[in-house]
Design an enzyme around this catalytic site. Structure first.
Site, PDB file in Angstrom:
ATOM      1  N   ARG A  25      65.517  85.062  14.872  1.00  0.00           N
ATOM      2  CA  ARG A  25      64.363  85.876  15.320  1.00  0.00           C
ATOM      3  C   ARG A  25      64.770  86.887  16.387  1.00  0.00           C
ATOM      4  O   ARG A  25      64.030  87.132  17.341  1.00  0.00           O
ATOM      5  CB  ARG A  25      63.240  84.998  15.867  1.00  0.00           C
ATOM      6  CG  ARG A  25      62.411  84.304  14.822  1.00  0.00           C
ATOM      7  CD  ARG A  25      61.397  85.276  14.187  1.00  0.00           C
ATOM      8  NE  ARG A  25      60.770  84.638  13.039  1.00  0.00           N
ATOM      9  CZ  ARG A  25      59.575  84.062  13.072  1.00  0.00           C
ATOM     10  NH1 ARG A  25      58.862  84.067  14.153  1.00  0.00           N
ATOM     11  NH2 ARG A  25      59.096  83.499  11.991  1.00  0.00           N
ATOM     12  N   ARG A  29      58.571  90.142  18.116  1.00  0.00           N
ATOM     13  CA  ARG A  29      57.565  90.576  19.092  1.00  0.00           C
ATOM     14  C   ARG A  29      58.026  90.586  20.543  1.00  0.00           C
ATOM     15  O   ARG A  29      57.378  91.196  21.384  1.00  0.00           O
ATOM     16  CB  ARG A  29      56.331  89.678  18.976  1.00  0.00           C
ATOM     17  CG  ARG A  29      55.456  90.070  17.804  1.00  0.00           C
ATOM     18  CD  ARG A  29      54.434  89.009  17.514  1.00  0.00           C
ATOM     19  NE  ARG A  29      55.102  87.789  17.122  1.00  0.00           N
ATOM     20  CZ  ARG A  29      54.492  86.691  16.681  1.00  0.00           C
ATOM     21  NH1 ARG A  29      53.192  86.661  16.608  1.00  0.00           N
ATOM     22  NH2 ARG A  29      55.177  85.635  16.318  1.00  0.00           N
ATOM     23  N   ASP A  75      60.791  88.009   5.433  1.00  0.00           N
ATOM     24  CA  ASP A  75      60.232  86.690   5.729  1.00  0.00           C
ATOM     25  C   ASP A  75      60.485  85.752   4.564  1.00  0.00           C
ATOM     26  O   ASP A  75      60.592  86.191   3.414  1.00  0.00           O
ATOM     27  CB  ASP A  75      58.728  86.773   6.006  1.00  0.00           C
ATOM     28  CG  ASP A  75      58.235  85.521   6.715  1.00  0.00           C
ATOM     29  OD1 ASP A  75      58.415  85.429   7.945  1.00  0.00           O
ATOM     30  OD2 ASP A  75      57.718  84.610   6.038  1.00  0.00           O
ATOM     31  N   TYR A 151      54.441  75.662   2.526  1.00  0.00           N
ATOM     32  CA  TYR A 151      53.432  76.724   2.667  1.00  0.00           C
ATOM     33  C   TYR A 151      52.689  76.950   1.347  1.00  0.00           C
ATOM     34  O   TYR A 151      51.484  77.181   1.334  1.00  0.00           O
ATOM     35  CB  TYR A 151      54.084  78.031   3.135  1.00  0.00           C
ATOM     36  CG  TYR A 151      54.616  77.951   4.554  1.00  0.00           C
ATOM     37  CD1 TYR A 151      53.793  78.247   5.640  1.00  0.00           C
ATOM     38  CD2 TYR A 151      55.922  77.559   4.815  1.00  0.00           C
ATOM     39  CE1 TYR A 151      54.259  78.156   6.948  1.00  0.00           C
ATOM     40  CE2 TYR A 151      56.407  77.468   6.113  1.00  0.00           C
ATOM     41  CZ  TYR A 151      55.571  77.762   7.179  1.00  0.00           C
ATOM     42  OH  TYR A 151      56.031  77.661   8.452  1.00  0.00           O
TER      43      TYR A 151
HETATM   44  O1  CP3 Z   1      64.936  88.376  13.182  1.00  0.00           O
HETATM   45  C1  CP3 Z   1      64.953  87.526  12.278  1.00  0.00           C
HETATM   46  O2  CP3 Z   1      65.205  86.332  12.470  1.00  0.00           O
HETATM   47  C2  CP3 Z   1      64.759  88.003  10.847  1.00  0.00           C
HETATM   48  C3  CP3 Z   1      63.461  87.948  10.276  1.00  0.00           C
HETATM   49  C4  CP3 Z   1      62.732  86.627  10.048  1.00  0.00           C
HETATM   50  C5  CP3 Z   1      61.334  86.503  10.210  1.00  0.00           C
HETATM   51  N1  CP3 Z   1      60.945  85.279   9.754  1.00  0.00           N
HETATM   52  C6  CP3 Z   1      60.451  87.560  10.743  1.00  0.00           C
HETATM   53  C7  CP3 Z   1      59.089  87.207  11.196  1.00  0.00           C
HETATM   54  C8  CP3 Z   1      63.188  85.408   9.564  1.00  0.00           C
HETATM   55  C9  CP3 Z   1      64.617  84.962   9.268  1.00  0.00           C
HETATM   56  C10 CP3 Z   1      62.054  84.570   9.357  1.00  0.00           C
HETATM   57  C11 CP3 Z   1      62.116  83.218   8.792  1.00  0.00           C
HETATM   58  C12 CP3 Z   1      60.905  82.395   8.736  1.00  0.00           C
HETATM   59  N2  CP3 Z   1      59.629  82.796   8.484  1.00  0.00           N
HETATM   60  C13 CP3 Z   1      60.906  80.981   8.830  1.00  0.00           C
HETATM   61  C14 CP3 Z   1      62.134  80.113   8.994  1.00  0.00           C
HETATM   62  C15 CP3 Z   1      62.714  80.140  10.354  1.00  0.00           C
HETATM   63  C16 CP3 Z   1      61.816  79.605  11.447  1.00  0.00           C
HETATM   64  O3  CP3 Z   1      61.424  80.409  12.290  1.00  0.00           O
HETATM   65  O4  CP3 Z   1      61.540  78.408  11.435  1.00  0.00           O
HETATM   66  C17 CP3 Z   1      59.578  80.547   8.689  1.00  0.00           C
HETATM   67  C18 CP3 Z   1      59.085  79.118   8.751  1.00  0.00           C
HETATM   68  C19 CP3 Z   1      58.773  81.707   8.463  1.00  0.00           C
HETATM   69  C20 CP3 Z   1      57.315  81.746   8.172  1.00  0.00           C
HETATM   70  C21 CP3 Z   1      56.567  82.543   9.169  1.00  0.00           C
HETATM   71  N3  CP3 Z   1      56.692  83.905   9.331  1.00  0.00           N
HETATM   72  C22 CP3 Z   1      55.625  82.076  10.101  1.00  0.00           C
HETATM   73  C23 CP3 Z   1      55.203  80.620  10.256  1.00  0.00           C
HETATM   74  C24 CP3 Z   1      55.180  83.178  10.817  1.00  0.00           C
HETATM   75  C25 CP3 Z   1      54.085  83.207  11.842  1.00  0.00           C
HETATM   76  C26 CP3 Z   1      54.549  82.686  13.150  1.00  0.00           C
HETATM   77  C27 CP3 Z   1      54.905  83.809  14.057  1.00  0.00           C
HETATM   78  O5  CP3 Z   1      55.953  83.746  14.693  1.00  0.00           O
HETATM   79  O6  CP3 Z   1      54.088  84.743  14.125  1.00  0.00           O
HETATM   80  C28 CP3 Z   1      55.884  84.315  10.359  1.00  0.00           C
HETATM   81  C29 CP3 Z   1      55.744  85.695  10.848  1.00  0.00           C
HETATM   82  C30 CP3 Z   1      57.001  86.411  11.245  1.00  0.00           C
HETATM   83  N4  CP3 Z   1      58.182  86.402  10.560  1.00  0.00           N
HETATM   84  C31 CP3 Z   1      57.142  87.264  12.378  1.00  0.00           C
HETATM   85  C32 CP3 Z   1      58.448  87.774  12.342  1.00  0.00           C
HETATM   86  C33 CP3 Z   1      59.071  88.753  13.284  1.00  0.00           C
HETATM   87  C34 CP3 Z   1      56.053  87.619  13.370  1.00  0.00           C
HETATM   88  C35 CP3 Z   1      55.252  88.699  12.744  1.00  0.00           C
HETATM   89  C36 CP3 Z   1      54.523  89.568  13.719  1.00  0.00           C
HETATM   90  O7  CP3 Z   1      53.419  89.164  14.110  1.00  0.00           O
HETATM   91  O8  CP3 Z   1      55.023  90.665  14.021  1.00  0.00           O
END
Ligand code: CP3
Length: 345
Positions: A25, A29, A75, A151
Site C-alpha cells: 500500500r 490515501r 485492486d 468478498y
Molecule cells: O500500493 C499498493 O499496494 C498497490 C495497490 C493495492 C490496493 N489494494 C489499492 C487500494 C493493492 C496491492 C491492494 C490489495 C488489496 N485490496 C487487498 C490485499 C492486501 C491487503 O491490504 O490486505 C485487499 C484485501 C483489498 C481489498 C480492498 N481494497 C479493501 C478491503 C479496500 C477498502 C479498505 C481501504 O483501505 O479503503 C480496498 C480499497 C483500496 N485498494 C484502496 C487502495 C489505495 C483505498 C481506496 C481509496 O479510498 O482511495
C-alpha cells in the site's frame, strides 16, 4: 534474463548489503499527491481504470521515496468485477460486490473473458514500465483465491470469518468450484500483467489466518500452488511472491511447495522463526508492523533495525508486515527509508 534491478537480483538469491525496499500500500490515501489525483478521478475505481492516472499513482511513491520497486495500482477485487459481479466502494463502507455468489448463480460467472474489462489495467502496466527506470522493478499482483472468494461470497468484507468456514463445511464442492474458477482466471490475469511488463507478481492472501490445517491447505496452499505452477509453466523467469497473512508456522507449507520465490512475513510472525525455518527455501520479505510507521520515531527505527540485523546475511526485501494505513505520516516513511539506506553496516 540478467537481473537489472536490486529487487530482482535479491529474488535471484543474491544478498545485498542494503536490502531492496518497497511497501505494501505504498500508493494510497496517506499521500497528498494520491488524494489529489483520486479527487480528480472522482472515485477509486475510476482511478484504477484510467491508465494515465493509475500509472501516475503507481509512480508517486517511487518519485517521493526512491523505492526499488513499484506495485501496480489496482485492486484484488477487479477480477470479481471482470467476472460480472459489480464492484463499488461506498465511502466509509469498504468494497461491495453485487450480486453475492451462490451455488445457484456461479455458472453465470464462468463464460466471461476477463480481459475485456481488465484491458486498462494491462495498459497501466505498460505505461508504468515505460516510465520506470531500468533499475526499478514493477510488481504485478492478484488476490489469492480464498481472499477474493471471501468478498465474492459475502458481498463485502467479512467481519466474522466463521461464516465462511461454515460455508466450506456445508458445501465444499461449491466453494471449491469457485476457488477453481479463480485459479484459472488469476493465472490468465497474471500472465497478461507479465506480458505487459510486470517483472514479478505477488499473491495476497489476507484472510488465510485462523483456518484449521486441512482447510488452509484446501483453500489457500493448494490454490496458490496451482496459480504459481500455471504462471511458472508459461513464464518461468518471472519471480512469484506470496503473502498469506496470519498463517504462522504453516508458512513452511508455502515455501516447501518450491513455487514461492519470496515469502512475505506479516507483523505477527516471529522473524527469528522465519529466518531459521523459511529463509533457506525462499527470500524473506517484510515484517515491520505498519503501525510502527504511524508512530514513527526511535521505536520505529529500532523495530526496523531488528529486521535488518536478523536478515543481514540472507537475501531479504525490506517491507511491512501488512499495508500502510491512511493515517501514516509521509515524513515517517521518509525517515524509515533514510534509516534503512544509511544504517551503519
Ligand atoms: O500500493 C499498493 O499496494 C498497490 C495497490 C493495492 C490496493 N489494494 C489499492 C487500494 C493493492 C496491492 C491492494 C490489495 C488489496 N485490496 C487487498 C490485499 C492486501 C491487503 O491490504 O490486505 C485487499 C484485501 C483489498 C481489498 C480492498 N481494497 C479493501 C478491503 C479496500 C477498502 C479498505 C481501504 O483501505 O479503503 C480496498 C480499497 C483500496 N485498494 C484502496 C487502495 C489505495 C483505498 C481506496 C481509496 O479510498 O482511495
Amino acid at each position: 534474463m540478467a537481473a537489472t534491478s536490486k529487487f530482482l537480483s535479491v529474488l535471484d538469491g543474491q544478498p545485498s548489503a542494503i536490502p531492496p525496499m518497497w511497501f505494501m500500500r505504498q500508493a494510497g490515501r496517506y499521500l497528498p499527491e494520491y488524494r489529489r489525483l483520486r479527487a480528480e478521478a472522482g472515485s477509486f475505481l475510476n482511478l484504477c481504470f484510467n491508465p494515465d492516472m493509475a500509472s501516475e499513482v503507481t509512480l508517486q511513491p517511487i518519485q517521493r521515496f526512491d523505492l526499488d520497486a513499484a506495485i501496480l495500482f489496482a485492486d484484488i477485487l477487479l477480477i470479481p468485477d471482470a467476472l460480472g459481479q459489480k464492484l463499488t466502494f461506498a465511502e466509509g463502507e469498504g468494497p461491495m460486490l453485487d450480486p453475492v455468489i451462490t451455488a445457484k448463480n456461479l455458472d453465470a460467472f464462468r463464460g466471461r473473458d476477463i480481459h475485456d474489462r481488465l484491458g486498462p489495467i494491462y495498459e497501466t502496466v505498460r505505461l508504468t514500465r515505460s516510465g520506470l527506470a531500468a533499475d526499478k522493478a514493477l510488481i504485478g499482483f492478484a488476490g489469492a483465491p480464498w481472499t477474493v472468494a471471501t468478498y465474492m461470497l459475502n458481498g463485502r468484507s467479512t467481519r466474522d470469518p466463521s461464516s465462511l468456514r461454515a460455508m466450506f463445511y456445508q458445501d465444499r464442492p461449491f466453494v471449491e468450484s469457485l476457488l477453481a474458477l479463480l485459479v484459472e482466471k488469476t493465472i490468465e490475469y497474471l500472465l497478461a500483467q507479465i506480458d505487459a511488463g510486470a517483472d514479478a507478481v505477488q499473491l495476497f492472501d489476507t484472510w488465510a489466518g485462523g483456518l484449521p490445517w486441512p482447510v488452509l491447505d484446501a483453500v489457500s496452499v493448494q490454490p496458490m500452488r496451482k496459480i504459481a505452477q500455471g504462471v511458472r509453466s508459461q513464464r518461468p523467469e518471472t519471480p512469484i511472491l506470496m503473502f498469506p497473512k496470519g498463517v504462522g508456522e504453516k508458512a513452511i507449507e508455502y515455501v516447501l511447495l518450491g513455487e514461492c520465490d519470496a515469502f512475505g512475513i506479516d507483523y505477527a510472525m516471529d522473524p527469528g522463526w522465519a529466518r531459521a525455518h523459511l529463509s533457506s527455501h525462499a527470500v524473506i520479505q517484510g515484517g515491520l508492523d505498519p503501525l510502527r510507521v504511524v508512530a514513527g520515531g526511535d521505536e520505529m527505527t529500532r523495530a526496523a533495525d531488528a529486521y535488518l540485523n536478523l536478515f543481514h546475511d540472507v537475501p531479504y526485501i525490506f517491507n511491512l508486515g501488512h499495508g500502510f494505513t491512511p493515517e501514516t505520516p509521509p515524513e515517517h516513511v521518509a525517515a524509515l527509508v533514510e534509516f534503512v539506506r544509511r544504517k551503519e553496516r
